[in-house]
Design a protein around this motif. Structure first.
Motif, short mmCIF file in Angstrom:
data_model
loop_
_atom_site.label_atom_id
_atom_site.label_comp_id
_atom_site.label_asym_id
_atom_site.label_seq_id
_atom_site.Cartn_x
_atom_site.Cartn_y
_atom_site.Cartn_z
N SER A 79 -11.32 2.73 3.78
CA SER A 79 -10.33 1.45 3.51
C SER A 79 -10.67 0.55 2.43
O SER A 79 -11.67 0.46 2.03
N VAL A 100 2.32 2.20 0.88
CA VAL A 100 2.09 3.40 1.50
C VAL A 100 2.43 4.86 0.98
O VAL A 100 1.86 5.63 0.71
N ASN A 114 3.96 8.06 6.06
CA ASN A 114 2.43 7.97 5.85
C ASN A 114 1.58 9.14 6.03
O ASN A 114 0.22 9.24 6.18
N MET A 153 -1.72 1.02 6.74
CA MET A 153 -1.69 -0.30 5.93
C MET A 153 -1.44 -1.46 6.96
O MET A 153 -0.35 -1.33 7.74
N LEU A 198 -5.75 -1.01 3.03
CA LEU A 198 -5.18 0.44 3.06
C LEU A 198 -6.41 1.40 3.64
O LEU A 198 -7.25 1.34 3.08
#
Length: 244
Positions: A47, A63, A90, A104, A118
């Protein structure tokens, strides 16, 4: 999850581009709070904190831009570009099966993005039989597809090296600058789909593409076109149906 740790670091002032990488997740999650299968020492769970100078309305297209970078990294790693697709909004598919999910989450200040987190999970080194039974027909890994193990550190370097310029381009020039690369991997056009958002009715129709703000365009059986900004998409067999 790595997203939770990234949120903590973002609130503490972590800069744009700060990255959290985990060997495993004890509470990995996907969209709408679903559990994300996160076995240790096999995959990539990462992340990152982003602070793009964009309006809240533009945030969902981050995304889509990230999916472009993941798809490029996967294609380069397995050496099979034609097998890699993006499933709106996604997921990255490899040989028709999911190999990556992107999540996200956002904090905002009025109409501007304060920061984004993210989260990217990529299945790298799982054999088909190692997936939970309910995922074996719909999920895959780079190793399962390519028939060889993947160096996780090398893949992470490739992904982040691909992701940074894509996100920089999105931040400077908007989604339109990235859109052609997304559409090159988006092979849902003409496919019957079913779209459901949490708590809302399902929409059935034929995917027509995406528009300038990343919305999915669906042509329903009665001829009208729906713009879908968020929702879970299921590819359907047979002809397109109507609204459900």
């Amino acid at each position: 999850s790595t997203n939770d740790v990234a949120h903590e670091r973002a609130r503490a002032g972590a800069p744009h581009g700060a990255v959290v990488v985990a060997e495993a997740q004890t509470a990995g999650r996907g969209r709408h709070g679903r559990a994300f299968f996160s076995p240790p020492h096999r995959n990539l769970y990462a992340s990152m904190v982003l602070r793009p100078p964009i309006h809240v309305a533009q945030a969902p297209t981050v995304v889509l831009a990230a999916a472009v970078a993941v798809a490029d990294a996967v294609a380069a790693t397995v050496g099979d570009a034609d097998a890699v697709q993006i499933k709106w909004p996604n997921d990255v598919l490899l040989g028709g099966r999911k190999t990556c999910g992107i999540l996200m989450e956002m904090a905002s200040e009025a109409t501007r993005v304060a920061y984004l987190v993210l989260g990217i999970g990529v299945n790298l080194n799982l054999a088909r039989e190692e997936f939970p039974e309910e995922l074996r027909e719909t999920a895959t890994s780079l190793q399962a597809h390519a028939g060889r193990p993947v160096d996780r550190a090398a893949f992470a370097r490739r992904l982040f090296g691909t992701l940074e310029p894509v996100l920089d381009l999105h931040a400077s020039d908007g989604f339109e600058a990235v859109r052609p690369r997304f559409e090159a991997r988006f092979r849902m056009v003409g496919r019957p789909v079913r779209v459901r958002d949490v708590g809302g009715p399902a929409i059935r129709g034929e995917a027509e593409g995406i528009d300038a703000d990343g919305a999915l365009l669906v042509r329903c059986a009665d001829g009208h076109r729906e713009r879908v900004l968020a929702g879970d998409v299921t590819l359907q067999p047979g002809p397109a149906g109507g609204a459900a």
